[in-house]
Design a protein around this motif. Structure first.
Motif, PDB file in Angstrom:
ATOM      1  N   ARG A 137       3.926  11.493 -41.000  1.00  0.00           N
ATOM      2  CA  ARG A 137       4.726  11.355 -42.233  1.00  0.00           C
ATOM      3  C   ARG A 137       4.374  12.455 -43.217  1.00  0.00           C
ATOM      4  N   TYR A 139       2.880  15.449 -42.317  1.00  0.00           N
ATOM      5  CA  TYR A 139       3.084  16.758 -41.696  1.00  0.00           C
ATOM      6  C   TYR A 139       4.151  16.623 -40.611  1.00  0.00           C
ATOM      7  N   PRO A 140       5.385  17.005 -40.931  1.00  0.00           N
ATOM      8  CA  PRO A 140       6.511  16.823 -39.993  1.00  0.00           C
ATOM      9  C   PRO A 140       6.306  17.467 -38.623  1.00  0.00           C
ATOM     10  N   GLU A 141       5.447  18.464 -38.521  1.00  0.00           N
ATOM     11  CA  GLU A 141       5.220  19.098 -37.222  1.00  0.00           C
ATOM     12  C   GLU A 141       4.598  18.137 -36.199  1.00  0.00           C
ATOM     13  N   ARG A 143       5.678  14.905 -35.946  1.00  0.00           N
ATOM     14  CA  ARG A 143       6.615  13.790 -35.745  1.00  0.00           C
ATOM     15  C   ARG A 143       7.042  13.628 -34.293  1.00  0.00           C
ATOM     16  N   PHE A 173      10.390   7.684 -40.381  1.00  0.00           N
ATOM     17  CA  PHE A 173       9.736   8.824 -41.037  1.00  0.00           C
ATOM     18  C   PHE A 173      10.514   9.177 -42.285  1.00  0.00           C
TER      19      PHE A 173
END
Length: 173
Positions: A137, A139-141, A143, A173
């Motif tokens: 949540r 750090y989108p990398e 997900r 997310f």
């Protein structure tokens, strides 16, 4: 900092049987009003005899709206790979949503969380998924990995872990 009060907290945790929920809650009630309480509890995470009690106290502090400095949060993240007691580890993982991860720590936290996803204790695994979700949540990398882990958990994990994973998926997310 008043050493006698710090010592009193330490002694209270040492005298706690490690099991009684009402006793550790009483300890929390006795000491939570001291300004130094979070730092005292944090300092005790490094002692195997105190980890379970100190981690519970920190978890309770955070869930009651207490806050920690960035340096204190970093210290907790540094403890993730080294905590000996599974219940202490569980408490720290349960606190993930209150512990934002600094960019400098994200790789080491990721590594620790990946390792805990295969922990022999199902409760620890369930909450490691929780913590990895909160990493993703922030750090989108992460997900795509988080989605993959959560889907794998639904296929392979016991019902107790699946229940936690379903709750996370509902949040999205």
């Amino acid at each position: 900092m008043e050493p006698t009060t710090h010592s009193a907290l330490k002694n209270a945790i040492l005298e706690w049987d490690g099991k009684s929920a009402s006793a550790i809650k009483t300890i929390y009630q006795q000491f939570r009003e001291f300004d130094e309480f979070p730092e005292w509890s944090l300092s005790m995470l490094k002692d195997a005899e105190l980890q379970r009690g100190a981690s519970y106290l920190l978890k309770q502090w955070l869930s009651d709206g207490g806050s920690l400095s960035a340096a204190n949060i970093k210290s907790i993240h540094q403890c993730l790979p080294t905590v000996d007691d599974w219940q202490a580890l569980l408490h720290l993982l349960q606190s993930a949503e209150y512990l934002p991860i600094g960019k400098a720590e994200k790789s080491s936290v990721e590594f620790a969380l990946r390792r805990h996803l295969t922990h022999p204790n199902t409760f620890v695994r369930a909450w490691a998924y929780h913590a990895f979700y909160w990493l993703a949540r922030q750090y989108p990398e992460y997900r795509a990995d988080a989605d993959q882990f959560l889907n794998m958990a639904l296929a392979d994990e016991p019902a107790s872990v699946k229940a936690r994973v379903r709750q996370l998926q509902k949040q999205g997310f």
